[in-house]
Design a protein around this motif. Structure first.
Motif, PDB file in Angstrom:
ATOM      1  N   VAL A  19      27.918 -97.960-120.786  1.00 47.99           N
ATOM      2  CA  VAL A  19      28.542 -97.427-121.643  1.00 47.99           C
ATOM      3  C   VAL A  19      30.357 -97.734-121.644  1.00 47.99           C
ATOM      4  O   VAL A  19      30.875 -97.352-120.648  1.00 47.99           O
ATOM      5  N   ALA A  20      30.557 -98.279-122.627  1.00 45.25           N
ATOM      6  CA  ALA A  20      32.111 -98.419-122.797  1.00 45.25           C
ATOM      7  C   ALA A  20      32.869 -97.540-123.755  1.00 45.25           C
ATOM      8  O   ALA A  20      32.836 -97.792-124.983  1.00 45.25           O
ATOM      9  N   ASP A  21      33.517 -96.738-123.339  1.00 45.07           N
ATOM     10  CA  ASP A  21      34.189 -95.604-124.257  1.00 45.07           C
ATOM     11  C   ASP A  21      35.244 -95.086-123.254  1.00 45.07           C
ATOM     12  O   ASP A  21      35.147 -94.537-122.245  1.00 45.07           O
ATOM     13  N   SER A  22      36.410 -94.757-123.875  1.00 48.06           N
ATOM     14  CA  SER A  22      37.568 -94.241-123.211  1.00 48.06           C
ATOM     15  C   SER A  22      37.614 -92.740-123.133  1.00 48.06           C
ATOM     16  O   SER A  22      38.445 -91.972-122.435  1.00 48.06           O
ATOM     17  N   HIS A  23      36.559 -91.991-123.658  1.00 50.36           N
ATOM     18  CA  HIS A  23      36.517 -90.417-123.637  1.00 50.36           C
ATOM     19  C   HIS A  23      35.255 -89.985-122.489  1.00 50.36           C
ATOM     20  O   HIS A  23      34.135 -90.501-122.744  1.00 50.36           O
ATOM     21  N   PRO A  24      35.590 -89.533-121.427  1.00 50.81           N
ATOM     22  CA  PRO A  24      34.753 -89.148-120.234  1.00 50.81           C
ATOM     23  C   PRO A  24      33.740 -88.119-120.934  1.00 50.81           C
ATOM     24  O   PRO A  24      32.490 -88.204-120.393  1.00 50.81           O
ATOM     25  N   ILE A  25      34.323 -87.185-121.846  1.00 51.73           N
ATOM     26  CA  ILE A  25      33.128 -86.435-122.485  1.00 51.73           C
ATOM     27  C   ILE A  25      32.093 -87.133-123.172  1.00 51.73           C
ATOM     28  O   ILE A  25      30.920 -86.738-123.276  1.00 51.73           O
TER      29      ILE A  25
ATOM     30  N   PHE B  17      15.132 -89.976-120.796  1.00 55.66           N
ATOM     31  CA  PHE B  17      14.217 -91.407-121.047  1.00 55.66           C
ATOM     32  C   PHE B  17      14.068 -92.198-119.624  1.00 55.66           C
ATOM     33  O   PHE B  17      15.012 -92.566-119.162  1.00 55.66           O
ATOM     34  N   LYS B  18      12.664 -92.021-119.132  1.00 51.83           N
ATOM     35  CA  LYS B  18      12.447 -92.439-117.989  1.00 51.83           C
ATOM     36  C   LYS B  18      12.579 -94.124-117.778  1.00 51.83           C
ATOM     37  O   LYS B  18      12.799 -94.725-116.835  1.00 51.83           O
ATOM     38  N   ASP B  19      12.649 -94.853-118.998  1.00 51.17           N
ATOM     39  CA  ASP B  19      12.728 -96.421-119.274  1.00 51.17           C
ATOM     40  C   ASP B  19      14.147 -96.776-119.518  1.00 51.17           C
ATOM     41  O   ASP B  19      14.482 -97.978-119.605  1.00 51.17           O
ATOM     42  N   ILE B  20      15.217 -95.934-119.552  1.00 48.24           N
ATOM     43  CA  ILE B  20      16.615 -96.093-119.998  1.00 48.24           C
ATOM     44  C   ILE B  20      17.457 -95.595-118.649  1.00 48.24           C
ATOM     45  O   ILE B  20      17.380 -94.495-118.361  1.00 48.24           O
ATOM     46  N   GLN B  21      18.350 -96.337-118.185  1.00 48.13           N
ATOM     47  CA  GLN B  21      19.224 -95.984-117.100  1.00 48.13           C
ATOM     48  C   GLN B  21      20.658 -96.376-117.430  1.00 48.13           C
ATOM     49  O   GLN B  21      20.996 -97.540-117.948  1.00 48.13           O
ATOM     50  N   ILE B  22      21.583 -95.314-117.350  1.00 44.38           N
ATOM     51  CA  ILE B  22      23.049 -95.574-117.523  1.00 44.38           C
ATOM     52  C   ILE B  22      23.249 -96.432-116.205  1.00 44.38           C
ATOM     53  O   ILE B  22      23.497 -95.733-115.202  1.00 44.38           O
ATOM     54  N   SER B  23      23.744 -97.823-116.262  1.00 40.62           N
ATOM     55  CA  SER B  23      23.929 -98.551-114.822  1.00 40.62           C
ATOM     56  C   SER B  23      25.539 -98.407-114.724  1.00 40.62           C
ATOM     57  O   SER B  23      26.097 -98.618-113.615  1.00 40.62           O
ATOM     58  N   GLY B  24      26.381 -97.717-115.690  1.00 38.21           N
ATOM     59  CA  GLY B  24      27.884 -97.769-115.463  1.00 38.21           C
ATOM     60  C   GLY B  24      28.464 -97.234-116.589  1.00 38.21           C
ATOM     61  O   GLY B  24      27.949 -97.140-117.727  1.00 38.21           O
ATOM     62  N   THR B  25      29.683 -96.825-116.396  1.00 42.75           N
ATOM     63  CA  THR B  25      30.812 -96.405-117.615  1.00 42.75           C
ATOM     64  C   THR B  25      31.942 -96.987-117.324  1.00 42.75           C
ATOM     65  O   THR B  25      32.632 -97.275-116.201  1.00 42.75           O
ATOM     66  N   VAL B  26      32.655 -97.637-118.323  1.00 39.87           N
ATOM     67  CA  VAL B  26      34.223 -97.954-118.314  1.00 39.87           C
ATOM     68  C   VAL B  26      34.672 -97.496-119.352  1.00 39.87           C
ATOM     69  O   VAL B  26      34.137 -97.102-120.397  1.00 39.87           O
TER      70      VAL B  26
END
Length: 210
Positions: free
Chosen positions: A6-12, A24-33
């Motif tokens: 997820v590339a977004d400047s807003h932490p919320i 969703f078991k088949d989707i994983q957030i691997s990181g945020t920037v």
């Protein structure tokens, strides 16, 4: 497992997307920037399946960042999302290499649907947008007018609307100032105006800008 960055400047917003996708078991957030610098630093080390890229992420215009991403990491798929008018920017981002577009005003259930469709090789736009694009131009000219503009013209228009001077537009889009002037003249001609103020007013009237 579908790995999503997820590339977004807003932490919320980052936290909200993570919360929506946690079921969703088949989707994983691997990181945020939060910036384009962080985005490309992350991609130099790890390769998610999909990047959710906010149109107005800081430092570099979203479509410019998209083009760079697809050039350097062609196997990484991109889902663009924004509060900008869906009718305008969906096709612009798809032309620039995105695999889908989401409006921030849409239902949160569409996030997982879009990610899954893109991961499986599809292209995602909402049914509502697909229906609007199918409407005959003679009955819906304002919303279809943007199709006369190229992706680059819309990029230039967006930056001009943000108050950028030709020099800064040229720097951000990696163009020379003469080319920016050419795009500006072309935009004025297509929007049937003869000055910048009227051009931006006409663009807003036609829903090309917020």
């Amino acid at each position: 497992m579908i790995k999503v960055l997820v590339a977004d400047s807003h932490p919320i917003v980052q936290a909200g997307i993570a919360s929506v996708l946690s079921g969703f078991k088949d989707i994983q957030i691997s990181g945020t920037v939060g910036t384009t610098t962080e985005l490309f630093e992350y991609l130099s080390k790890k390769k998610p399946n999909i990047v959710m890229l906010e149109m107005d992420i800081p430092e570099v215009n979203g479509i410019t960042a998209l083009r760079k991403l697809k050039k350097e990491y062609p196997d990484v798929k991109v889902l663009m999302y924004s509060a900008q008018p869906e009718d305008v920017y969906a096709l612009s981002t798809l032309r620039a290499g995105a695999s889908g577009y989401l409006s921030k005003g849409g239902d949160t259930s569409l996030i997982a649907e879009a990610i899954t469709k893109i991961y499986n090789g599809g292209v995602f736009i909402t049914n509502e947008l697909a229906q609007r694009l199918a409407v005959d131009e003679s009955t819906n000219k304002p919303r279809r007018f943007f199709r006369k503009l190229s992706t680059r013209e819309i990029e230039v228009l967006k930056l001009l609307a943000a108050g950028k001077r030709n020099k800064h537009v040229a720097e951000e889009l990696n163009l020379n100032e003469k080319t920016v002037s050419t795009y500006k003249a072309r935009l004025m001609r297509k929007l049937n105006v003869d000055n910048l103020v009227d051009m931006l007013q006409q663009a807003k009237a036609l829903e090309l800008l917020q």
